[in-house]
Design a protein around this motif. Structure first.
Motif, mmCIF file in Angstrom:
data_model
loop_
_atom_site.group_PDB
_atom_site.id
_atom_site.type_symbol
_atom_site.label_atom_id
_atom_site.label_comp_id
_atom_site.label_asym_id
_atom_site.label_seq_id
_atom_site.Cartn_x
_atom_site.Cartn_y
_atom_site.Cartn_z
ATOM 1 N N ARG A 116 0.631 -0.128 4.803
ATOM 2 C CA ARG A 116 -0.715 -0.379 4.296
ATOM 3 C C ARG A 116 -1.150 -1.775 4.693
ATOM 4 N NH1 ARG A 116 2.136 1.347 -0.658
ATOM 5 N NH2 ARG A 116 1.898 3.597 -0.851
ATOM 6 N N ASP A 117 -2.407 -1.883 5.109
ATOM 7 C CA ASP A 117 -2.970 -3.199 5.373
ATOM 8 C C ASP A 117 -4.035 -3.507 4.313
ATOM 9 O OD1 ASP A 117 -5.051 -1.546 6.038
ATOM 10 O OD2 ASP A 117 -5.095 -2.073 8.175
ATOM 11 N N ASN A 118 -4.725 -4.617 4.500
ATOM 12 C CA ASN A 118 -5.745 -5.005 3.518
ATOM 13 C C ASN A 118 -6.858 -3.970 3.407
ATOM 14 O OD1 ASN A 118 -5.339 -7.560 2.089
ATOM 15 N ND2 ASN A 118 -5.117 -8.439 4.139
ATOM 16 N N VAL A 119 -7.149 -3.310 4.546
ATOM 17 C CA VAL A 119 -8.195 -2.279 4.524
ATOM 18 C C VAL A 119 -7.788 -1.129 3.611
ATOM 19 C CG1 VAL A 119 -9.514 -0.636 5.919
ATOM 20 C CG2 VAL A 119 -8.962 -2.897 6.838
ATOM 21 N N SER A 120 -6.508 -0.781 3.649
ATOM 22 C CA SER A 120 -6.001 0.309 2.798
ATOM 23 C C SER A 120 -6.166 -0.032 1.321
ATOM 24 C CB SER A 120 -4.522 0.570 3.084
ATOM 25 O OG SER A 120 -4.271 0.640 4.468
ATOM 26 N N TRP A 121 -5.716 -1.248 0.975
ATOM 27 C CA TRP A 121 -5.822 -1.669 -0.430
ATOM 28 C C TRP A 121 -7.277 -1.753 -0.887
ATOM 29 C CZ3 TRP A 121 -1.637 -1.771 -3.434
ATOM 30 C CH2 TRP A 121 -0.379 -1.862 -2.827
ATOM 31 N N VAL A 122 -8.122 -2.319 -0.024
ATOM 32 C CA VAL A 122 -9.553 -2.454 -0.387
ATOM 33 C C VAL A 122 -10.181 -1.083 -0.578
ATOM 34 C CG1 VAL A 122 -11.831 -3.169 0.439
ATOM 35 C CG2 VAL A 122 -9.872 -4.696 0.688
ATOM 36 N N ALA A 123 -9.867 -0.133 0.319
ATOM 37 C CA ALA A 123 -10.450 1.212 0.222
ATOM 38 C C ALA A 123 -10.061 1.889 -1.082
ATOM 39 C CB ALA A 123 -9.999 2.055 1.406
ATOM 40 N N MET A 124 -8.776 1.757 -1.458
ATOM 41 C CA MET A 124 -8.314 2.405 -2.686
ATOM 42 C C MET A 124 -8.865 1.705 -3.923
ATOM 43 S SD MET A 124 -6.573 5.103 -3.359
ATOM 44 C CE MET A 124 -7.484 5.574 -4.808
ATOM 45 N N LEU A 125 -8.849 0.376 -3.903
ATOM 46 C CA LEU A 125 -9.397 -0.382 -5.035
ATOM 47 C C LEU A 125 -10.889 -0.104 -5.213
ATOM 48 C CD1 LEU A 125 -7.592 -3.808 -4.500
ATOM 49 C CD2 LEU A 125 -7.462 -2.422 -6.565
ATOM 50 N N SER A 126 -11.595 -0.080 -4.093
ATOM 51 C CA SER A 126 -13.030 0.202 -4.133
ATOM 52 C C SER A 126 -13.296 1.610 -4.668
ATOM 53 C CB SER A 126 -13.631 0.036 -2.736
ATOM 54 O OG SER A 126 -14.999 0.355 -2.751
ATOM 55 N N GLY A 127 -12.430 2.552 -4.278
ATOM 56 C CA GLY A 127 -12.560 3.923 -4.764
ATOM 57 C C GLY A 127 -12.409 4.011 -6.261
ATOM 58 N N TYR A 128 -11.399 3.318 -6.786
ATOM 59 C CA TYR A 128 -11.220 3.282 -8.238
ATOM 60 C C TYR A 128 -12.448 2.663 -8.925
ATOM 61 C CZ TYR A 128 -6.246 4.648 -8.267
ATOM 62 O OH TYR A 128 -5.064 5.336 -8.171
ATOM 63 N N ALA A 129 -12.913 1.557 -8.336
ATOM 64 C CA ALA A 129 -14.039 0.836 -8.940
ATOM 65 C C ALA A 129 -15.292 1.703 -8.977
ATOM 66 C CB ALA A 129 -14.308 -0.446 -8.169
ATOM 67 N N LYS A 130 -15.599 2.365 -7.877
ATOM 68 C CA LYS A 130 -16.821 3.171 -7.801
ATOM 69 C C LYS A 130 -16.771 4.371 -8.734
ATOM 70 C CE LYS A 130 -17.967 1.842 -3.078
ATOM 71 N NZ LYS A 130 -17.939 2.222 -1.643
ATOM 72 N N ASN A 131 -15.575 4.817 -9.070
ATOM 73 C CA ASN A 131 -15.438 5.967 -9.965
ATOM 74 C C ASN A 131 -15.138 5.564 -11.409
ATOM 75 O OD1 ASN A 131 -15.482 8.652 -8.259
ATOM 76 N ND2 ASN A 131 -14.407 7.125 -7.011
#
Length: 919
Positions: free
Chosen positions: A106-121
Motif C-alpha cells: 500500500r502507498d499513500n494513495v491507497s491509504w488516502v482512498a480508503m480513509l476518504s471512503g470511510y469519511a464520505k460514508n
C-alpha cells in the motif's frame, strides 16, 4: 495481435482518456480484451478511470474488476487504488475494504482512498482506526491523509478525536498545508467553535477558494449573514474570484434572514461578473425571492431557468403557497406535469400546505390520491404534511390511519398527530400518542414537548406536566420560548399562580403568546383577578393586544361579574379595531349577559357582521337566563333559518328558556326534536332541563315518571332538580325518593341535605327536618352559607344573613327598617320564615333573619347614584320573601335592581320581575 498493434491500442487508450472520451476508450479496452492476452495494470487503470465520470459506466466496474483478477492483478496497487476509490464513492465500503486488504503493498494513495471512503460514508470511527493502523505500519501521513481523517471526524461528529489529530498535525509540521487547514476549519465550524476556526484561518500562510467557501457557507448556515458577507469581501480582496458555491451560500444567508436588499446586490454582482448561473445558483436566487415574498421576481428567475429542474418548480409552488394562491399553484403543477417533470417527495407537500391554508380539503384529497398513484404513499415527508392537513381540519381518525400505515415514522409525523389532537382538545389522546412516540424510540423535539405540555394544561394533568417539564432540561430545550410559554400556561391553568408567574418572569423575550398564555390560563382556572392583573400589566408594558388577549380578559371580567372592568376592556377593543372579530364579540355578549345587562348583549349580537354557533348559543342562553324566554326561542328559529346547525349547547339554552316561561309542551317538543330532527344524543344536562320544566310547572308526578323512564341512569343533577321542585311545591313523598338517590350519589354534598331539610320544614315536619340536620352534623357536612355581593366604587362588598360585620351595619339596618315601613304602606307583607319553628324564631334576634341580598340592596341604595342600576350576586336561590321585597323596592325607590342568583337573573323594575313568576 502483434506487439505493434498492442502498443497502438495502448497509445489510443491514453489518448482517449486525455481527451475525456470514455465511450471510445472503453470500446478500445473491450477490443483489447477480445484480441490480446497481455493486459497490464495500465490498461485496467485507463478503463477504471473512464468509469469515474458517468453513472452509466458504473456497471462495468465489477466486470473490469473480475477481469483484472483473472489476469492476476488482484493484489495490484495501481488497479486496487482505483477500485477502492470507485467502490467507496458508490457506498460499497465493504468491497473497498476487501480490495484494500488484498493489496500486496500500500502507498499513500491507497491509504488516502480508503480513509476518504470511510469519511464520505460517515464512518468516522473506522477512519480513525485506519489512521492509527497506518501510523503503526510506519507509513508517514500526507496532507491528504490528514485531511481525510479530519473530514471523517467532522461527518461522524467525533470532535475530541479531531482535536487530537490537530495536535499531531502541528507535531508533524503539516499546519501550513492549505488542504489540512481547510479540513480543520470545517471541523471547528461544524462544532460551533468559530473562534478556533478563525485562529486556524489566520495562521494559514495560503488560503484558496475552498477556504473562503467553507467559512462563508457555515456562517451562512448559522444565520451569521454579516460575518459571511465580511468574509466574502475579504475573499475578493485576496484576489480570489467567487464561484457559484460562494454566491449560493451568501444567497442562502440573505434568504434565511429575509435580507432582500443584500440579496439583490449579490444578484447584481453575479450578472456584472458574467458568471453563468448553474442549477445551484438558480435555485438559490429563486429561494431568495420566494422567502422574501417577491413573487414577480421569483417568476422571472423561474421562467429564465432550467425548466427541467424539479427544485425550481417546487420553489415556485412554495411562492404561490406563501400568498395562498391555490389557483396559480395548481395551474403551475399542471404545467409541470405537462412539461414531463416528475414530481418528487417535496412537490406534493407544497401543494398540500396551500390546500391546508386555503381550506380546500377536497382538492387536498385529490392530490393525496395522486401522490399514492405516483408511489409516495409511504414517504415520511408527504405523510407528515398529510397528517398535519387532516389534523387541522378535524379528520383525526384519518390522520391516525396515515400515521399507523407509515413503516418509518419520524418526529414530524408524530408531532403533527399530537398537535392535531391538542388543537381539537383530545388531550388524553395527545398524551397517549406522545407516549407511543417515545416507545418507538423517537425523541420529541421542541414542538412535540410544547404540544404535550399544552395537552397536560387542557386536562389539568399537573403531575404529568411536571414530568415533561423535567424532560425539557434533559432534551436541551430549556431556552425554547414556545416550551416556556406552554409551561407558564400549564401552571396557570392548574391554579399554580406562584409557579406560573415565576416562569413568566424568567422568560427573557416575552411575546404575545407568553402574555396571552398567562391571561387565558388564569382565566380558565378561575383565577380571574390574577388574569386581569396580567392584562393590565401587559398594557403597561406596551405589549399590543390581540384577539386572544381580549377574549380571555373579557371572559375573566364576565366571571367576576365586573361590568365596569369589562366596559373598560370593551373600550380598548373599539380603539384597537377588534370589534369585528367573532371571538371577541362572543366574549362581549357573554360579559353583558353574565353581568345582567342583556340589552347590551343584544346590541353586541345584532351588530356582529359574522355570527357562528357560539354567538347564537351565547345570546340564546343569555336571553333564557334573563327571563326573555320567548325571545330566546325566536332567536333559535332565526339561527336555523340562517343555516346554522344547533348543537347540544344550543338546546340547553332552548330548554332553559321554556322552563323560565312555563312552556311545558313546547319544551318537551324541543327535547324530542334533538334526536329525531338534529341527531343529537341528549346528555344528563338536557334531562335535568326537562325535569326542571315539569317541576317548575308543578307536574311532579310526570317529572318523576320521566326520570324513571330515562334511557340513561339519572345523575345527581337530575335528582337535585327534582328535589328542588318538591321543596317549592311541598311534595314530601317524591322529595324523599329524590333525596334517597341523591344522597347515595353525593353523600357529602350539603345542597342535598338542605333541600330535603327545607322540604320538611315548609311542610311543617320539624322532627324529620331535625333528623336531616343531625345527619349532616354526624357526617361532617357543612351547609354553604347564603352570601351576596355588590360592587361600589371599585370595591366588592360581601354580606351574610343577619350580617353585623360591615362597618356601616347600623346605618344599613336603620335604612332597611325605614324602607320596610314605606313598602308596607303599599301592600308588602313579610312572609313568615317557614324554615324555622316558632320557638326558634322567638329565640333569634330580629336582624338574624334578614337575608344577605336585602342587605346588599340597601347598601347599594345608600351608596350608588339614583340613576345607576343595583347589581347584586347571590350564591343561592333567592327566596320568595326577598323576591317579593325587591319588586316592591324597585317600585318605591324607582330603581332598577338586577339580581343574579345561582339559577338565573331577575330584573326588578317598577314593581315587576323579568322572571314572570317562573323561578
Amino acid at each position: 495481435m502483434t506487439r505493434r498493434g498492442a502498443a497502438s491500442l495502448n497509445k489510443s487508450l491514453a489518448g482517449f482518456l486525455a481527451h475525456e472520451d470514455p465511450d471510445k476508450l472503453l470500446s478500445l479496452f473491450a477490443a483489447k480484451v477480445r484480441h490480446c492476452r497481455g493486459l497490464g495494470s495500465v490498461d485496467f487503470a485507463c478503463a477504471l478511470r473512464a468509469c469515474r465520470g458517468s453513472s452509466k459506466h458504473w456497471p462495468l466496474v465489477p466486470e473490469i474488476h473480475a477481469k483484472a483478477i483473472t489476469c492476476g492483478l488482484r493484489r495490484d496497487r495501481i488497479v486496487g487504488n482505483l477500485l477502492i476509490d470507485l467502490y467507496a464513492k458508490k457506498g460499497l465500503v465493504r468491497r473497498a475494504k476487501q480490495v484494500f486488504e488484498e493489496l500486496s503493498a500500500r502507498d499513500n494513495v491507497s491509504w488516502v482512498a480508503m480513509l476518504s471512503g470511510y469519511a464520505k460514508n460517515g464512518l468516522g470511527e473506522e477512519a480513525i482506526e485506519l489512521y492509527h493502523q497506518m501510523h503503526r505500519s510506519g507509513v508517514a501521513p500526507t496532507p491528504y491523509v490528514l485531511s481525510s481523517v479530519l473530514s471523517a471526524c467532522t461527518k461522524a461528529e467525533l470532535f475530541e478525536q479531531g482535536r487530537l489529530v490537530h495536535v499531531q498535525i502541528y507535531k508533524q509540521g503539516f499546519g501550513s498545508e492549505t488542504v489540512v487547514g481547510n479540513a480543520l476549519i470545517a471541523l471547528y465550524l461544524w462544532f460551533g467553535s468559530f473562534s478556533l476556526a478563525e485562529r486556524v484561518f489566520c495562521d494559514m500562510p495560503y488560503c484558496d477558494r475552498v477556504t473562503f467557501n467553507t467559512l462563508i457557507s457555515r456562517h451562512a448556515q448559522c444565520g451569521h449573514d454579516e460575518s459571511a458577507l465580511e468574509i466574502f469581501d475579504g475573499m475578493r480582496l485576496s484576489g480570489w474570484r467567487p464561484d457559484c458555491v460562494t454566491i449560493a451560500s451568501l444567497l442562502a444567508a440573505c434568504a434565511s434572514t429575509g435580507d432582500l436588499y443584500k440579496g439583490r446586490q449579490l444578484h447584481t454582482y453575479l450578472l456584472k461578473a458574467g458568471m453563468n448561473p448553474d442549477y445551484i445558483i438558480e435555485g438559490s436566487l429563486l429561494d431568495l425571492y420566494v422567502k422574501c415574498g417577491d413573487v414577480e421576481e421569483a417568476l422571472e428567475i423561474f421562467n429564465s431557468g432550467d425548466r427541467s429542474n424539479v427544485v425550481l418548480w417546487n420553489l415556485m409552488l412554495v411562492a404561490y403557497g406563501q400568498i395562498t394562491d391555490l389557483s396559480k399553484s395548481f395551474d403551475l403543477f399542471c404545467q409541470m406535469l405537462a412539461a414531463g417533470v416528475r414530481p418528487n417527495q417535496f412537490t406534493y407537500p407544497c401543494l398540500l400546505r396551500t390546500c391546508t391554508y386555503t381550506g380546500e380539503i377536497n382538492l387536498g384529497e385529490q392530490i393525496h390520491s395522486l401522490s399514492i398513484k405516483t408511489g409516495f404513499e409511504s414517504d415520511m415527508y408527504v405523510s407528515g404534511v398529510l397528517i398535519d392537513m387532516c389534523s387541522k381540519y378535524g379528520w383525526l381518525e384519518k390522520a391516525r390511519r396515515i400515521l399507523e400505515m407509515l413503516e418509518a415514522k419520524d418526529v414530524v409525523s408524530w408531532t403533527s398527530m399530537i398537535a392535531g389532537y391538542v388543537q381539537h382538545e383530545f388531550c388524553k389522546e395527545a398524551l397517549a400518542t406522545f407516549k407511543d412516540m417515545q416507545l418507538f424510540g423517537i425523541w420529541p423535539d421542541n414542538i412535540g414537548l410544547a404540544s404535550a405540555i399544552s395537552a397536560c394544561a387542557g386536562i389539568k394533568a399537573l403531575r404529568q406536566g411536571l414530568q415533561i417539564h423535567s424532560r425539557v432540561y434533559v432534551s436541551g430545550y430549556s431556552a425554547d420560548v414556545s416550551i416556556w410559554n406552554a409551561l407558564a400556561n400549564l401552571y396557570a391553568r392548574c391554579g399554580r399562580s406562584k409557579e406560573a408567574l415565576s416562569l413568566f418572569e424568567a422568560i427573557e423575550h416575552k411575546d404575545n403568546i407568553t402574555w396571552n398564555g398567562l391571561v387565558s390560563g388564569f382565566s380558565q382556572s378561575g383565577l380571574y383577578e390574577e388574569a386581569l392583573k396580567v392584562f393590565i400589566k401587559m398594557y403597561q408594558s406596551g405589549i399590543s393586544y390581540n384577539v386572544f388577549t381580549f377574549a380571555s380578559s373579557i371572559s375573566a371580567s364576565a366571571n367576576l361579574a365586573d361590568i365596569k372592568q369589562g366596559k373598560q376592556i370593551h373600550a380598548r377593543v373599539i380603539k384597537t379595531g377588534y370589534t369585528s372579530e367573532t371571538e371577541v364579540a362572543n366574549a362581549l355578549i357573554s360579559l353583558y349577559g353574565k353581568c345582567g345587562s342583556i340589552k347590551d348583549a343584544k346590541v353586541q349580537f345584532f351588530e356582529m357582521s359574522e355570527k357562528n354557533d357560539v354567538s347564537w348559543n351565547t345570546i340564546i342562553t343569555g336571553c333564557s337566563q334573563h327571563g326573555c324566554g320567548l325571545e330566546a326561542l325566536e332567536l333559535f328559529d332565526q339561527m336555523k333559518q340562517e343555516g346554522l346547525k344547533p348543537n347540544d349547547v344550543t338546546f340547553i339554552g332552548v330548554l332553559a328558556a321554556c322552563s323560565h316561561v312555563g312552556l311545558v309542551e313546547e319544551g318537551l317538543g324541543y327535547f324530542n326534536s334533538m334526536s329525531s330532527e338534529h341527531s343529537i344524543q341528549p346528555r344528563p344536562d338536557h334531562y335535568a332541563c326537562v325535569v326542571d320544566i315539569l317541576g317548575r310547572a308543578g307536574q311532579l308526578d310526570r317529572a318523576k315518571k320521566f326520570v324513571e323512564e330515562m334511557p340513561i341512569s339519572a345523575d345527581a343533577m337530575v335528582w337535585r332538580t327534582l328535589l328542588s321542585a318538591c321543596r317549592v311545591h311541598k311534595n314530601i313523598e317524591i322529595a324523599e325518593v329524590a333525596a334517597k338517590y341523591l344522597l347515595e350519589l353525593e353523600p357529602h354534598d350539603s345542597a342535598s341535605y338542605v333541600l330535603l331539610s327545607n322540604a320538611y320544614a315548609v311542610s311543617g315536619k320539624w322532627a324529620y327536618r331535625d333528623q336531616i340536620r343531625k345527619m349532616m352534623k354526624d357526617r361532617g357536612v357543612r351547609k354553604e352559607p347564603g352570601r351576596s355581593w355588590i360592587g361600589v366604587k371599585n370595591v366588592v362588598h360581601a354580606f351574610f344573613v343577619g350580617d353585623r360585620l360591615h362597618p356601616l351595619a347600623d346605618q344599613i339596618y336603620k335604612y332597611l327598617a325605614d324602607l320596610n315601613d314605606r313598602l308596607e304602606k303599599i301592600g308588602y307583607r313579610q312572609e313568615n320564615h317557614s324554615l324555622f319553628h316558632e320557638k326558634e324564631k322567638e329565640q333569634m334576634e330580629p336582624t338574624a333573619l334578614v337575608h344577605s341580598e336585602k342587605l346588599a340592596v340597601v347598601f347599594g341604595l345608600m351608596s350608588l347614584p339614583p340613576s345607576m342600576p343595583l347589581r347584586v350576586i347571590k350564591n343561592l336561590r333567592v327566596c320568595n320573601d326577598c323576591h317579593t321585597w325587591m319588586k316592591f323596592t324597585s317600585e318605591v325607590m324607582a330603581r332598577e335592581i338586577v339580581l343574579r342568583d345561582v339559577y338565573r337573573f331577575h330584573h326588578f323594575n317598577n314593581g315587576n320581575c323579568s322572571c314572570g313568576g317562573f323561578w
